[in-house]
Scaffold this active site. Structure first.
Site, mmCIF file in Angstrom:
data_model
loop_
_atom_site.group_PDB
_atom_site.id
_atom_site.type_symbol
_atom_site.label_atom_id
_atom_site.label_comp_id
_atom_site.label_asym_id
_atom_site.label_seq_id
_atom_site.Cartn_x
_atom_site.Cartn_y
_atom_site.Cartn_z
ATOM 1 N N TYR A 51 -45.378 41.307 41.073
ATOM 2 C CA TYR A 51 -45.861 41.756 42.383
ATOM 3 C C TYR A 51 -45.324 40.819 43.453
ATOM 4 C CZ TYR A 51 -48.739 45.824 42.709
ATOM 5 O OH TYR A 51 -49.132 47.125 42.801
ATOM 6 N N GLU A 53 -45.589 41.648 47.142
ATOM 7 C CA GLU A 53 -45.875 42.248 48.461
ATOM 8 C C GLU A 53 -45.527 41.259 49.557
ATOM 9 O OE1 GLU A 53 -49.942 43.497 48.362
ATOM 10 O OE2 GLU A 53 -49.447 45.402 47.410
ATOM 11 N N ASP A 196 -28.015 57.957 59.535
ATOM 12 C CA ASP A 196 -28.378 58.017 58.119
ATOM 13 C C ASP A 196 -27.079 58.232 57.341
ATOM 14 O OD1 ASP A 196 -29.110 58.711 55.570
ATOM 15 O OD2 ASP A 196 -30.529 60.274 56.161
ATOM 16 N N THR A 222 -29.043 55.523 51.208
ATOM 17 C CA THR A 222 -29.416 55.374 49.810
ATOM 18 C C THR A 222 -28.475 54.327 49.226
ATOM 19 O OG1 THR A 222 -27.822 57.046 49.138
ATOM 20 C CG2 THR A 222 -30.067 57.814 49.576
ATOM 21 N N LYS A 225 -25.750 56.783 45.908
ATOM 22 C CA LYS A 225 -24.743 57.836 46.086
ATOM 23 C C LYS A 225 -23.357 57.176 46.086
ATOM 24 C CE LYS A 225 -28.131 60.893 48.172
ATOM 25 N NZ LYS A 225 -28.600 61.635 49.354
ATOM 26 N N ARG A 231 -30.901 53.574 42.049
ATOM 27 C CA ARG A 231 -31.555 54.564 42.910
ATOM 28 C C ARG A 231 -32.477 53.845 43.880
ATOM 29 N NH1 ARG A 231 -31.670 59.833 42.868
ATOM 30 N NH2 ARG A 231 -30.219 59.708 41.143
#
Ligand code: PLP
Length: 415
Positions: A51, A53, A196, A222, A225, A231
């Protein structure tokens, strides 16, 4: 034997079948790619247990010293790749990245102007079925009858709409995006410019597509791609105030713990993107799709806009007796994976369409060059010319399986 093979044969067997599918079909979906085994190793690492955060040196949990190191490395590598000042590498996907951009910079029901979904834009650019069209007042621009963005028209629409943000970038557009022109349009109405580059980012870092910097205020992408990483999503900017708002909107605004294992994979992907070999890859991606376009044109097929400047083409069947859906199915039977796509002048439904989208990034990653793309182009035309001939499709599937087996990308399914 891997742990998975010993402990959960059911899942292992499914993954083995997926590996076989990936290696023995020709993957030509323009948004897909084959990532590096080293990226998959990082994604399968112990960082999935952590974790973290918050952000490097500003965490809400102890024990984050190595999570800090790997996230900072990913940020630094990404900023170097795009020559920008600030980056957030935590978005779980491209759509999450875009949601964070809007949340950071807009209030509910502010106006956004993006490219229409059926004209090549993305769901998150204001489509009514998406949060982006429901939480904001969305307007769209499209392409002309030749499949090109008409920038004068975009300027006219912007003038009427007076959007708070203009979104440029697309999912199904084969031509260069003129970011400078979009900047001028944004300035003419006082809008924020959001680029984008989910589809073209890998070409941008190689210098094979103009960069959205310095024109865009904020850039999302992304990583899976054309960038060929794990991903995920990323957001970049040169504006410190925007960077701070974006960081807050990702965490604590929208996401909880970052996927540190995926961030490690992103760092490894960015390492590959910075190598000289990356430029060769991006050049080859473009050279390969050009060969495919030329073959299809020579065989009498219409390519939207007449060709391509990037990694994809749209083939239009507006004047053919069959649909994009028919072509998608027939090519699938022949071992070629593409997707149906709407095209300019569309008269069929979005579930049927009159076109297909074909991309070269994945097969180029496997090492295929012009010679293979010429063969594939001829086979695609053979299938389309005789679209109901299922015997021919079977024969071609066998031939292409043999071709694909010369370009094995992964030795195993689990890294
Ligand atoms: C693919 C894509 C996205 C979304 O990425 P996901 O990871 O699928 O959420 C966003 N914008 C554009 C232009 C895309 O092509």
């Amino acid at each position: 034997m891997t742990y998975l093979q010993q402990e959960d044969k059911a899942v292992f067997d499914i993954i083995e079948k997926e590996l076989d599918r990936q290696l023995h079909h020709l993957e030509m979906i323009a948004s897909e790619n084959f990532t590096f085994p080293a990226v998959m190793e990082a994604m399968g690492s112990v960082f999935t247990n952590k974790y973290a955060e918050g952000y490097p040196a500003k965490r809400y949990y102890g024990g984050c010293e190595f999570a800090d190191q790997v996230e900072q490395l990913a940020i630094d590598r990404l900023c170097a790749l795009f020559d920008c000042k600030f980056a957030n590498v935590q978005p779980h996907s491209g759509s999450s990245a875009n949601a964070a951009v809007y949340t950071a910079l807009l209030k509910p029901y502010d106006k956004i102007l993006g490219m229409d979904l059926s004209n090549g834009g993305h769901l998150t650019h204001g489509a009514k079925v998406s949060f982006s069209g429901q939480n904001y007042e969305s307007f769209s621009y499209g392409v002309d009858e030749n499949g090109l963005i008409n920038y004068d028209k975009v300027a006219e629409i912007a003038k009427i709409v007076q959007p708070k943000i203009i979104v440029c970038g697309a999912s199904a557009y084969s031509r260069t995006i003129d970011f400078k022109r979009f900047r001028e349009i944004a300035d003419s109405v006082g809008a924020i410019l959001f680029a984008d580059i989910a589809h073209i980012a890998g070409l941008v870092v190689a210098g094979e597509h103009p960069s959205p910097f310095p024109y865009a205020d904020v850039v999302s992408s992304t990583t899976h791609k054309t960038l060929r990483g794990p991903r995920g999503g990323i957001i970049m900017t040169n504006n410190e105030e925007i960077a701070q708002k974006i960081n807050k909107s990702i965490f604590p605004g929208m996401q909880g713990g970052p996927l540190v294992h995926v961030i490690a994979g992103k760092a490894v992907g960015f390492h590959y993107n910075a190598q000289p070999a990356w430029k060769e890859y991006a050049k080859q991606v473009k050279a390969n799709i050009k060969v495919l376009a030329d073959v299809l044109i020579a065989r009498g097929y219409d390519i939207v806009s007449g060709g391509t400047d990037n990694h994809l083409i749209l083939v239009s069947f507006i004047n053919k007796p069959f649909s994009g859906k028919d072509a998608d199915l027939a090519l699938g039977n022949a071992g070629i994976t593409v997707n149906k796509n709407t095209v300019p002048g569309e008269h069929r439904s979005p579930f049927v369409t009159s076109g297909i989208r074909i991309g070269s990034p994945a097969l180029t990653a496997r090492g295929m060059k012009e010679a293979e793309f010429k063969i594939i182009g001829e086979k695609i035309a053979d299938v389309l010319d005789d679209i109901e001939n299922t015997e021919l499709q079977k024969k071609i599937a066998a031939e292409l399986k043999a071709l694909a087996s010369n370009f094995i990308m992964y030795e195993k399914s689990i890294y």
